[in-house]
Design an enzyme around this catalytic site. Structure first.
Site, PDB file in Angstrom:
ATOM      1  N   SER A 107       3.712  -5.553  14.668  1.00  0.00           N
ATOM      2  CA  SER A 107       4.361  -5.014  13.531  1.00  0.00           C
ATOM      3  C   SER A 107       5.787  -4.865  13.729  1.00  0.00           C
ATOM      4  O   SER A 107       6.511  -4.517  12.560  1.00  0.00           O
ATOM      5  CB  SER A 107       3.412  -4.100  12.687  1.00  0.00           C
ATOM      6  OG  SER A 107       3.082  -3.085  13.682  1.00  0.00           O
ATOM      7  N   HIS A 128       3.147 -12.271  11.746  1.00  0.00           N
ATOM      8  CA  HIS A 128       2.818 -10.764  11.169  1.00  0.00           C
ATOM      9  C   HIS A 128       2.126 -11.100   9.806  1.00  0.00           C
ATOM     10  O   HIS A 128       2.675 -11.200   8.780  1.00  0.00           O
ATOM     11  CB  HIS A 128       4.271 -10.101  10.931  1.00  0.00           C
ATOM     12  CG  HIS A 128       3.950  -8.833  10.612  1.00  0.00           C
ATOM     13  ND1 HIS A 128       4.879  -7.662   9.956  1.00  0.00           N
ATOM     14  CD2 HIS A 128       2.849  -7.766  10.872  1.00  0.00           C
ATOM     15  CE1 HIS A 128       4.315  -6.424   9.944  1.00  0.00           C
ATOM     16  NE2 HIS A 128       3.216  -6.443  10.392  1.00  0.00           N
ATOM     17  N   GLU A 140       4.937 -12.716   7.715  1.00  0.00           N
ATOM     18  CA  GLU A 140       6.316 -12.605   8.010  1.00  0.00           C
ATOM     19  C   GLU A 140       6.253 -13.494   9.200  1.00  0.00           C
ATOM     20  O   GLU A 140       5.778 -13.115  10.364  1.00  0.00           O
ATOM     21  CB  GLU A 140       6.677 -11.301   8.402  1.00  0.00           C
ATOM     22  CG  GLU A 140       7.981 -10.677   8.370  1.00  0.00           C
ATOM     23  CD  GLU A 140       8.242  -9.241   8.767  1.00  0.00           C
ATOM     24  OE1 GLU A 140       7.298  -8.439   8.804  1.00  0.00           O
ATOM     25  OE2 GLU A 140       9.508  -8.715   8.293  1.00  0.00           O
ATOM     26  N   ASN A 178       8.598  -3.742   7.918  1.00  0.00           N
ATOM     27  CA  ASN A 178       8.368  -2.489   8.404  1.00  0.00           C
ATOM     28  C   ASN A 178       9.905  -1.640   8.388  1.00  0.00           C
ATOM     29  O   ASN A 178       9.921  -0.530   8.453  1.00  0.00           O
ATOM     30  CB  ASN A 178       7.802  -2.352   9.844  1.00  0.00           C
ATOM     31  CG  ASN A 178       6.329  -2.504   9.462  1.00  0.00           C
ATOM     32  OD1 ASN A 178       5.838  -1.871   8.518  1.00  0.00           O
ATOM     33  ND2 ASN A 178       5.532  -3.324  10.313  1.00  0.00           N
TER      34      ASN A 178
HETATM   35  N1  CAA Z   1      -5.383  -2.263   4.548  1.00  0.00           N
HETATM   36  C1  CAA Z   1      -6.676  -2.210   4.660  1.00  0.00           C
HETATM   37  N2  CAA Z   1      -7.523  -2.199   3.800  1.00  0.00           N
HETATM   38  C2  CAA Z   1      -6.994  -2.291   2.419  1.00  0.00           C
HETATM   39  C3  CAA Z   1      -5.675  -1.948   2.279  1.00  0.00           C
HETATM   40  C4  CAA Z   1      -4.851  -1.868   3.398  1.00  0.00           C
HETATM   41  N3  CAA Z   1      -3.369  -1.679   3.400  1.00  0.00           N
HETATM   42  N4  CAA Z   1      -5.484  -1.776   0.930  1.00  0.00           N
HETATM   43  C5  CAA Z   1      -6.536  -2.269   0.308  1.00  0.00           C
HETATM   44  N5  CAA Z   1      -7.857  -2.213   1.271  1.00  0.00           N
HETATM   45  C6  CAA Z   1      -8.920  -2.473   1.105  1.00  0.00           C
HETATM   46  C7  CAA Z   1      -9.788  -1.510   0.199  1.00  0.00           C
HETATM   47  O1  CAA Z   1     -10.000  -0.345   1.114  1.00  0.00           O
HETATM   48  C8  CAA Z   1     -11.097  -1.680  -0.332  1.00  0.00           C
HETATM   49  O2  CAA Z   1     -12.057  -2.040   0.466  1.00  0.00           O
HETATM   50  P1  CAA Z   1     -13.314  -1.557   0.140  1.00  0.00           P
HETATM   51  O3  CAA Z   1     -13.892  -2.511  -1.066  1.00  0.00           O
HETATM   52  O4  CAA Z   1     -14.380  -1.825   1.618  1.00  0.00           O
HETATM   53  O5  CAA Z   1     -13.359  -0.086  -0.077  1.00  0.00           O
HETATM   54  C9  CAA Z   1     -10.442  -3.471  -0.648  1.00  0.00           C
HETATM   55  O6  CAA Z   1      -9.396  -3.664   0.198  1.00  0.00           O
HETATM   56  C10 CAA Z   1      -9.919  -3.605  -2.049  1.00  0.00           C
HETATM   57  O7  CAA Z   1      -9.165  -2.803  -2.705  1.00  0.00           O
HETATM   58  P2  CAA Z   1      -8.954  -2.146  -4.048  1.00  0.00           P
HETATM   59  O8  CAA Z   1     -10.213  -1.501  -4.435  1.00  0.00           O
HETATM   60  O9  CAA Z   1      -7.538  -1.486  -4.046  1.00  0.00           O
HETATM   61  O10 CAA Z   1      -8.903  -3.525  -4.639  1.00  0.00           O
HETATM   62  P3  CAA Z   1      -8.040  -4.545  -5.559  1.00  0.00           P
HETATM   63  O11 CAA Z   1      -8.581  -5.897  -5.651  1.00  0.00           O
HETATM   64  O12 CAA Z   1      -7.607  -3.539  -6.756  1.00  0.00           O
HETATM   65  O13 CAA Z   1      -6.809  -4.362  -4.570  1.00  0.00           O
HETATM   66  C11 CAA Z   1      -5.272  -4.883  -2.980  1.00  0.00           C
HETATM   67  C12 CAA Z   1      -6.526  -4.961  -3.242  1.00  0.00           C
HETATM   68  C13 CAA Z   1      -4.111  -5.822  -3.461  1.00  0.00           C
HETATM   69  C14 CAA Z   1      -5.270  -5.296  -1.478  1.00  0.00           C
HETATM   70  C15 CAA Z   1      -4.674  -3.551  -2.925  1.00  0.00           C
HETATM   71  O14 CAA Z   1      -5.377  -2.428  -2.683  1.00  0.00           O
HETATM   72  C16 CAA Z   1      -3.172  -3.322  -2.363  1.00  0.00           C
HETATM   73  O15 CAA Z   1      -2.283  -3.986  -2.769  1.00  0.00           O
HETATM   74  N6  CAA Z   1      -2.986  -2.654  -1.279  1.00  0.00           N
HETATM   75  C17 CAA Z   1      -2.004  -2.332  -0.425  1.00  0.00           C
HETATM   76  C18 CAA Z   1      -1.678  -3.590   0.560  1.00  0.00           C
HETATM   77  C19 CAA Z   1      -0.762  -3.205   1.460  1.00  0.00           C
HETATM   78  O16 CAA Z   1       0.397  -2.649   1.036  1.00  0.00           O
HETATM   79  N7  CAA Z   1      -0.924  -3.817   2.510  1.00  0.00           N
HETATM   80  C20 CAA Z   1       0.308  -3.773   3.322  1.00  0.00           C
HETATM   81  C21 CAA Z   1       0.011  -2.822   4.525  1.00  0.00           C
HETATM   82  S1  CAA Z   1       1.480  -2.879   5.761  1.00  0.00           S
HETATM   83  C22 CAA Z   1       0.775  -3.987   6.935  1.00  0.00           C
HETATM   84  O17 CAA Z   1      -0.365  -4.549   6.768  1.00  0.00           O
HETATM   85  C23 CAA Z   1       1.580  -4.454   8.056  1.00  0.00           C
HETATM   86  C24 CAA Z   1       2.349  -3.512   8.907  1.00  0.00           C
HETATM   87  O18 CAA Z   1       2.787  -4.038   9.883  1.00  0.00           O
HETATM   88  C25 CAA Z   1       2.152  -1.983   8.643  1.00  0.00           C
END
Ligand code: CAA
Length: 285
Positions: A107, A128, A140, A178
């Site tokens: 990341s 990524h 990415e 990031n």
């Molecule tokens: N990481 C891990 N799991 C995630 C997550 C995340 N960022 N976001 C959501 N989830 C999981 C939830 O915990 C949930 O799991 P369970 O059912 O086991 O509890 C499942 O995904 C579904 O989540 P929602 O109930 O919110 O369902 P939804 O369909 O309404 O939305 C989603 C799903 C579109 C993923 C929404 O939750 C979302 O947009 N989350 C944020 C995602 C995000 O910002 N990702 C980028 C993170 S940064 C990264 O990955 C890279 C880095 O380098 C740091």
């Protein structure tokens, strides 16, 4: 993230050798993939036959040499630790056939630095993925200083075959995702640290005011507070700019072992088996 990446490749028909250091971790990974494929079936996103086929495409091994010897592409998704990644890439370089593309899901660690320990930096690239990998559309694609045009095009094309939308970026600290996300999370932590507002208030402002799917403090817990800290340090050191310096509260929380979801506590508390969020005791007003 390794299980999510394996899931997506297997779902799209690629043979995957999933490699980890312990059998236990591999069993857990395959169980997670099965569970998440099951969810896609329930939601009608894929058929049961796709789920079964995907599981049939995955083999597992704890022997890196065995797992990569015939690979056309290796996607590394180990812990975000530069020494570990350099060690793995040396090993990959020694044990893959000529022409194998070596990708890292890092990341924030420099692809150019990772490539420098291999004999063919032109074949090293960043892929990524975002969490949760089967759901999030973005890949990415990070071009190191020496990554070739041909390798970049192959990875862009492959990402599209995986149903993702690839975005090509150059290799500078934090890449794009990031470099923008972490200062926002850090600023949210500063707002809490300075008493501007509480955990839920900060997250609510960003969710309802900016239509973010989850607030920055909850997202930090999901990413891992230790990972956020290490990315901020990469940004600060890489640019030599104190504006990226991690908030002292983040540093303290990581030192105290409050790393977010993975440790059961961060800005929120996480009960096993429950989706309900509780603001951590020490952050209650
Ligand atoms: N990481 C891990 N799991 C995630 C997550 C995340 N960022 N976001 C959501 N989830 C999981 C939830 O915990 C949930 O799991 P369970 O059912 O086991 O509890 C499942 O995904 C579904 O989540 P929602 O109930 O919110 O369902 P939804 O369909 O309404 O939305 C989603 C799903 C579109 C993923 C929404 O939750 C979302 O947009 N989350 C944020 C995602 C995000 O910002 N990702 C980028 C993170 S940064 C990264 O990955 C890279 C880095 O380098 C740091």
């Amino acid at each position: 993230m390794g299980n999510g990446i394996a899931h997506v490749f297997a779902q799209h028909g690629y043979s995957v050798a999933l490699i980890d250091i312990s059998e236990e971790a591999l069993k857990k990974a395959v169980a997670t993939i099965d569970k998440n494929l099951g969810r896609q079936v329930e939601k009608g996103a894929i058929d049961e036959s796709v789920r079964q086929a995907a599981l049939g495409h995955i083999t597992t091994t704890t022997f890196i040499k065995e797992g990569v010897k015939n690979a056309d592409l290796v996607v590394e998704a180990a812990t975000e630790n530069i020494d570990l990644k350099l060690k793995i890439f040396k090993e990959l370089d020694e044990n893959t056939k000529a022409g194998t593309i070596l990708a890292s899901n890092t990341s924030s660690i420099s692809i150019t630095k990772i490539a420098s320990v291999t004999k063919s930096p032109a074949h090293v690239i960043g892929m990524h993925f975002m969490n949760p990998v089967p759901v999030m559309k973005l890949v990415e694609v990070i071009r190191g200083y020496s990554t070739s045009d041909g390798v970049t095009q192959q990875i862009m094309e492959l990402s599209r075959h995986l149903g993702k939308v690839p975005v090509e970026v150059n290799d500078y600290p934090g890449f794009v995702a990031n470099r923008i996300l972490m200062p926002m999370i850090n600023e949210a932590i500063y707002s809490l640290y300075e008493g501007v507002a509480g955990v839920q208030e900060i997250d609510t402002v960003m969710k309802l005011g900016m239509a973010h799917p989850m607030g920055p403090l909850q997202l930090a817990d999901f990413i891992g507070l230790d990972v956020c800290l290490s990315i901020l340090n990469v940004l600060r050191d890489g640019f030599g700019n104190p504006k990226y310096a991690p908030c002292p509260l983040l540093v303290n929380m990581v030192q105290a072992g409050h790393k977010g979801v993975k440790s059961g506590s961060g800005f929120y508390q996480y009960k096993a088996g429950s989706k309900e969020l509780e603001v951590a005791e020490r952050f209650k007003k």
